[in-house]
Design a protein around this motif. Structure first.
Motif, mmCIF file in Angstrom:
data_model
loop_
_atom_site.group_PDB
_atom_site.id
_atom_site.type_symbol
_atom_site.label_atom_id
_atom_site.label_comp_id
_atom_site.label_asym_id
_atom_site.label_seq_id
_atom_site.Cartn_x
_atom_site.Cartn_y
_atom_site.Cartn_z
ATOM 1 N N VAL A 78 7.431 19.433 -59.317
ATOM 2 C CA VAL A 78 7.224 19.636 -60.764
ATOM 3 C C VAL A 78 6.119 18.713 -61.251
ATOM 4 N N GLN A 79 6.148 17.460 -60.834
ATOM 5 C CA GLN A 79 5.117 16.506 -61.227
ATOM 6 C C GLN A 79 3.738 16.996 -60.791
ATOM 7 N N ARG A 80 3.647 17.488 -59.578
ATOM 8 C CA ARG A 80 2.367 17.992 -59.058
ATOM 9 C C ARG A 80 1.885 19.197 -59.858
ATOM 10 N N LEU A 81 2.788 20.128 -60.152
ATOM 11 C CA LEU A 81 2.423 21.318 -60.920
ATOM 12 C C LEU A 81 2.017 20.974 -62.357
ATOM 13 N N ALA A 82 2.532 19.865 -62.876
ATOM 14 C CA ALA A 82 2.248 19.462 -64.250
ATOM 15 C C ALA A 82 0.984 18.626 -64.385
ATOM 16 N N THR A 83 0.302 18.378 -63.277
ATOM 17 C CA THR A 83 -0.866 17.497 -63.272
ATOM 18 C C THR A 83 -2.134 18.305 -62.995
ATOM 19 N N ALA A 84 -3.086 18.240 -63.908
ATOM 20 C CA ALA A 84 -4.326 19.013 -63.777
ATOM 21 C C ALA A 84 -5.104 18.642 -62.515
ATOM 22 N N GLU A 85 -5.016 17.405 -62.097
ATOM 23 C CA GLU A 85 -5.734 16.977 -60.899
ATOM 24 C C GLU A 85 -5.265 17.734 -59.657
ATOM 25 N N SER A 86 -3.980 18.046 -59.595
ATOM 26 C CA SER A 86 -3.434 18.756 -58.437
ATOM 27 C C SER A 86 -3.141 20.227 -58.717
ATOM 28 N N ASN A 87 -3.252 20.650 -59.967
ATOM 29 C CA ASN A 87 -3.045 22.051 -60.343
ATOM 30 C C ASN A 87 -4.216 22.509 -61.213
ATOM 31 N N PRO A 88 -5.242 23.082 -60.578
ATOM 32 C CA PRO A 88 -6.439 23.486 -61.315
ATOM 33 C C PRO A 88 -6.180 24.450 -62.479
ATOM 34 N N ALA A 89 -5.074 25.168 -62.467
ATOM 35 C CA ALA A 89 -4.770 26.092 -63.571
ATOM 36 C C ALA A 89 -4.673 25.357 -64.902
ATOM 37 N N LEU A 90 -4.303 24.077 -64.876
ATOM 38 C CA LEU A 90 -4.137 23.317 -66.123
ATOM 39 C C LEU A 90 -5.449 22.744 -66.650
ATOM 40 N N ARG A 91 -6.498 22.814 -65.868
ATOM 41 C CA ARG A 91 -7.762 22.187 -66.267
ATOM 42 C C ARG A 91 -8.423 22.858 -67.462
ATOM 43 N N SER A 92 -8.037 24.078 -67.757
ATOM 44 C CA SER A 92 -8.616 24.757 -68.919
ATOM 45 C C SER A 92 -7.906 24.380 -70.222
ATOM 46 N N LEU A 93 -6.806 23.668 -70.114
ATOM 47 C CA LEU A 93 -6.080 23.218 -71.308
ATOM 48 C C LEU A 93 -6.815 22.054 -71.957
ATOM 49 N N PRO A 94 -6.632 21.860 -73.267
ATOM 50 C CA PRO A 94 -7.216 20.677 -73.914
ATOM 51 C C PRO A 94 -6.725 19.400 -73.225
ATOM 52 N N LEU A 95 -7.571 18.388 -73.208
ATOM 53 C CA LEU A 95 -7.258 17.143 -72.509
ATOM 54 C C LEU A 95 -5.945 16.520 -72.974
ATOM 55 N N ASP A 96 -5.665 16.552 -74.274
ATOM 56 C CA ASP A 96 -4.414 15.963 -74.757
ATOM 57 C C ASP A 96 -3.200 16.730 -74.235
ATOM 58 N N VAL A 97 -3.323 18.039 -74.090
ATOM 59 C CA VAL A 97 -2.232 18.841 -73.546
ATOM 60 C C VAL A 97 -2.070 18.540 -72.053
ATOM 61 N N GLN A 98 -3.177 18.385 -71.348
ATOM 62 C CA GLN A 98 -3.108 18.012 -69.930
ATOM 63 C C GLN A 98 -2.372 16.689 -69.757
ATOM 64 N N LYS A 99 -2.707 15.717 -70.578
ATOM 65 C CA LYS A 99 -2.081 14.395 -70.471
ATOM 66 C C LYS A 99 -0.591 14.460 -70.809
ATOM 67 N N THR A 100 -0.239 15.248 -71.823
ATOM 68 C CA THR A 100 1.170 15.408 -72.186
ATOM 69 C C THR A 100 1.934 16.092 -71.057
ATOM 70 N N ALA A 101 1.346 17.137 -70.488
ATOM 71 C CA ALA A 101 1.986 17.839 -69.372
ATOM 72 C C ALA A 101 2.190 16.890 -68.192
ATOM 73 N N GLN A 102 1.174 16.107 -67.881
ATOM 74 C CA GLN A 102 1.276 15.166 -66.765
ATOM 75 C C GLN A 102 2.375 14.142 -67.015
ATOM 76 N N LEU A 103 2.420 13.602 -68.231
ATOM 77 C CA LEU A 103 3.450 12.622 -68.573
ATOM 78 C C LEU A 103 4.846 13.227 -68.441
ATOM 79 N N LEU A 104 5.015 14.439 -68.949
ATOM 80 C CA LEU A 104 6.326 15.085 -68.848
ATOM 81 C C LEU A 104 6.695 15.363 -67.389
#
Length: 135
Positions: A78-104
């Motif tokens: 779950v942590q890996r899927l929530a991190t843009a660095e390891s899940n390129p699908a999240l890279r199109s999200l705004p940076l603040d959303v990426q950081k929130t997803a990673q934290l969660l």
């Protein structure tokens, strides 16, 4: 050695269909091939016939060690899927959303690594192991 025969009609492994576990497994069907593989594995574990040694080993492998069990592996996935660095699908999200997803994702992995979860499973495995060996 146990004098009671294990493989009798009265000792059959009951089905999971119609149980809470069966319902959860059914609800997870078709989400992704990887989830289907997990569903199949869990169903196989639940329906297979085990001896005492295998039972305690399976409990430990499922949830008995934050360093080496499936609960921890799921949290880290779950942590890996929530991190843009390891899940390129999240890279199109705004940076603040990426950081929130990673934290969660990190918080979920941390929660699933809670020693209390693993201590209970390790204790359960130990109780089964001790009783199974006549201690």
């Amino acid at each position: 050695m146990n004098a009671t025969p294990l493989h009798t009609a009265g000792n059959a492994v009951p089905p999971v269909d119609g149980t809470e576990l069966g319902d959860v497994l059914d609800d997870l069907a078709g989400i992704h091939a990887g989830i289907d593989l997990h569903r199949d594995g869990i169903r196989h574990l639940a329906l297979d016939r085990h001896d005492i040694d295998r039972t305690q080993t399976l409990i430990a492998a499922l949830a008995g060690s934050p360093d080496c069990d499936l609960i921890t592996a799921i949290g880290l996935t779950v942590q890996r899927l929530a991190t843009a660095e390891s899940n390129p699908a999240l890279r199109s999200l705004p940076l603040d959303v990426q950081k929130t997803a990673q934290l969660l994702g990190e918080r979920i992995a941390f929660a699933l690594a809670d020693p209390e979860i693993h201590n209970l499973a390790a204790e359960l495995a130990a109780v089964i192991d001790q009783q199974g060996h006549g201690s």
